[in-house]
Design an enzyme around this catalytic site. Structure first.
Site, PDB file in Angstrom:
ATOM      1  N   GLU A 124       0.820  -1.205   0.000  1.00 58.97           N
ATOM      2  CA  GLU A 124       0.000   0.000   0.000  1.00 58.97           C
ATOM      3  C   GLU A 124       0.858   1.261   0.000  1.00 58.97           C
ATOM      4  O   GLU A 124       0.511   2.251  -0.650  1.00 58.97           O
ATOM      5  CB  GLU A 124      -0.943  -0.008   1.203  1.00 58.97           C
ATOM      6  N   CYS A 280     -13.396   1.423 -14.525  1.00 63.55           N
ATOM      7  CA  CYS A 280     -13.893   2.795 -14.346  1.00 63.55           C
ATOM      8  C   CYS A 280     -12.701   3.761 -14.360  1.00 63.55           C
ATOM      9  O   CYS A 280     -12.423   4.472 -13.396  1.00 63.55           O
ATOM     10  CB  CYS A 280     -14.659   2.888 -13.034  1.00 63.55           C
ATOM     11  N   CYS A 287     -17.675   1.022 -19.661  1.00 63.02           N
ATOM     12  CA  CYS A 287     -18.950   0.913 -18.940  1.00 63.02           C
ATOM     13  C   CYS A 287     -19.681  -0.391 -19.244  1.00 63.02           C
ATOM     14  O   CYS A 287     -20.387  -0.929 -18.383  1.00 63.02           O
ATOM     15  CB  CYS A 287     -19.840   2.107 -19.272  1.00 63.02           C
ATOM     16  N   CYS A 290     -18.823  -2.981 -16.714  1.00 64.88           N
ATOM     17  CA  CYS A 290     -18.907  -2.580 -15.313  1.00 64.88           C
ATOM     18  C   CYS A 290     -19.945  -3.410 -14.565  1.00 64.88           C
ATOM     19  O   CYS A 290     -21.113  -3.477 -14.976  1.00 64.88           O
ATOM     20  CB  CYS A 290     -19.259  -1.104 -15.203  1.00 64.88           C
ATOM     21  N   CYS A 296     -25.536   2.851 -11.339  1.00 62.36           N
ATOM     22  CA  CYS A 296     -24.632   3.975 -11.605  1.00 62.36           C
ATOM     23  C   CYS A 296     -25.411   5.199 -12.081  1.00 62.36           C
ATOM     24  O   CYS A 296     -26.009   5.196 -13.156  1.00 62.36           O
ATOM     25  CB  CYS A 296     -23.599   3.577 -12.652  1.00 62.36           C
TER      26      CYS A 296
END
Length: 540
Positions: A124, A280, A287, A290, A296
């Protein structure tokens, strides 16, 4: 004392009245802030008493109340069924499509919770402001060298900087090691298990990193918000306001916490980040692939705009829109930024205006001993322990004015402070390198000086080193210094000056000096080489 208590009640009464007016939508609600002239009691000794809350704090709280009142439910998840659909669709997609990444494999296969947390922690930190493809090799080498917190804690900062070199944002590596040392020395070798304690106890661990470690390594049901998640949430709920503002950021964290799956919090958070990174995306989002397209708002907005534009249906299509209860919705784009039909869902999130990096200039010199014992060597000096590129090694440098006035003389003095007297006439300007850090655009004027006929320098003061070329390429030096060295290498006899890797900027043309100035310049400044071009590149 009774009089004093009566006075102290005044601010509380005023605040309560103000907040009641805000909740009722009174048009003058933002003007109900106490000023220093409204209540000015003093203590017997003449000093000002400490109020329960300062006027600035009241104003901030009042503004938050007003903002919350002007948020439409359109931007929220209002029922559990919608949340359930989002979770199930996202996790099903993630189980099928997730990328095979070394930190995921290590975390999934690690039984020991502290080693699992360490594996997540390293990934991270490295992934902050850095692309996955770049991080993979660094992460693999890091974990091979320091597979446990104890290994990292016992390493030297020099070793950490050396492995981190080229990854950018160098303070990350230092803070990661400081965190490992604290865990080993003060926490018994055990990583805190909750986002709250991780953020509180470990240096360099912010809200996002703490949430990622807690959810992925320890299964805490806490949401996370990074750049990818910001983009996903802003599109799913059609949030067009500035995502960098404090208020919008708070709303996004609230949405993330509402959505996180308590049964699989780590997978859910990784899935949300994966969706933003692979589907995205900032430009050209996919899309059609997705998994959460059905909920959305941005996609619904695109369909509505297309229907209106085609005029295929009379009147307005039956698609839900934002309808705030009072005033301008604080999560919608401002009226000054209308919908752009060509962008589609990429209208969200709003692109925040970024201040350009400040510009600075530095003069730096590659000082070489071609005939040193054991082979040619170049001089490196260590930067201060704090600030930009803290603790890394660099060629001797001085801050310079962009005009270049006196930079040669200042640079020569800097060189002499390290190695003693030097032949000024051999100091040659080779070109420049422009390197952009996160907040600084730094132009390096590159010089070179070879000690051809001198006795080799054998005594080096603390903070300096003479390195071979091989040692330089593995040392803890920044990407900028490697670019500087390529400029120097490109100007050495026998090298190809036209090669792409050694392109530099020619010195800028200046007004022709007077004859007297030419005489002085001939002493300090040899003739500049011509026909050189530019090396301008952004930091990774």
């Amino acid at each position: 004392m009774s009089i004093w208590r009566a006075i102290m009640k005044k601010p509380r009464t005023a605040v309560r009245s103000c907040r009641q007016k805000q909740a009722s939508g009174h048009e003058g609600r933002e003007k109900q802030v106490l000023s220093s002239s409204q209540v000015k009691p003093s203590t017997p000794d003449g000093t000002m008493p400490k109020f329960p809350e300062a006027p600035a704090g009241l104003a901030r709280r009042q503004k938050e109340v007003v903002l919350r009142a002007s948020v439409s439910p359109y931007h929220l998840f209002r029922d559990t069924a919608e949340v359930t659909v989002f979770r199930e669709n996202l996790l099903s997609w993630y189980d099928r499509e997730k990328r095979d990444l070394p930190w995921r494999r290590r975390a999934e296969g690690e039984v020991d919770p502290d080693r699992r947390a360490y594996a997540v922690w390293v990934s991270e930190v490295m992934l902050q402001q850095t692309q996955v493809a770049t991080v993979i090799d660094y992460y693999t080498r890091w974990m091979q060298k320091w597979p446990t917190l104890q290994d990292l804690a016992s390493a030297s900062l020099e070793e950490v900087n050396q492995l981190w070199a080229g990854l950018g944002y160098y303070s990350r590596g230092r803070r990661l090691q400081e965190g490992a040392q604290k865990v080993v020395e003060e926490l018994g070798g055990h990583v805190p298990h909750t986002a709250e304690t991780l953020q509180k106890l470990l240096p360099g661990v912010g809200r996002y990193t703490a949430g990622a470690i807690a959810s992925i390594a320890f299964g805490q049901a806490t949401g996370v918000v990074d750049g990818n998640v910001v983009r996903v949430l802003c599109r799913v709920r059609a949030i067009g306001a500035d995502s960098g503002s404090t208020f919008v950021s708070q709303q996004l964290w609230s949405l993330a916490q509402q959505l996180v799956d308590p049964a699989r919090p780590g997978d859910f958070n990784q899935a949300a980040m994966e969706l933003g990174a692979t589907v995205c995306t900032p430009q050209h989002p996919r899309c059609s692939q997705c998994p959460v397209q059905s909920v959305c708002r941005a996609h619904q907005r695109v369909e509505r705009e297309q229907l209106v534009a085609s005029q295929s249906l009379p009147g307005s299509p039956d698609v839900e829109e934002c309808a705030p209860s009072a005033g301008q919705c604080q999560l919608c784009a401002p009226p000054t930024e209308p919908w752009d039909q060509t962008l589609g869902v990429a209208n969200f999130p709003r692109k925040a205006s970024r201040r350009p990096p400040r510009e600075e200039c530095s003069a730096t010199c590659v000082l070489e001993q071609p005939r040193a014992l054991g082979g040619a060597r170049i001089l490196l000096v260590q930067r201060p322990k704090s600030g930009l590129l803290a603790g890394l090694w660099e060629f001797p440098s001085v801050t310079a004015e962009p005009s270049g006035q006196c930079q040669r003389e200042a640079l020569l003095r800097e060189l002499q402070s390290w190695v003693g007297p030097l032949p000024a006439t051999h100091l040659q300007h080779l070109g420049q390198v422009v390197h952009t850090f996160s907040h600084i655009k730094l132009t390096y004027q590159v010089y070179g000086l070879a000690l051809e006929g001198q006795i080799p320098v054998t005594i080096t003061p603390p903070g300096a080193r003479w390195l071979t070329r091989e040692e330089f390429h593995t040392a803890a030096v920044s990407t900028a210094m490697k670019k500087v060295f390529r400029v120097y290498e490109g100007q050495r006899p026998g090298t190809c000056k036209g090669s792409k890797r050694s392109q530099v900027s020619a010195p800028s043309t200046q007004r022709k000096p007077s004859p007297g100035q030419q005489v002085l310049d001939s002493f300090f400044r040899p003739h500049h080489p011509t026909g050189v071009s530019s090396l301008n590149s952004m930091a990774q």
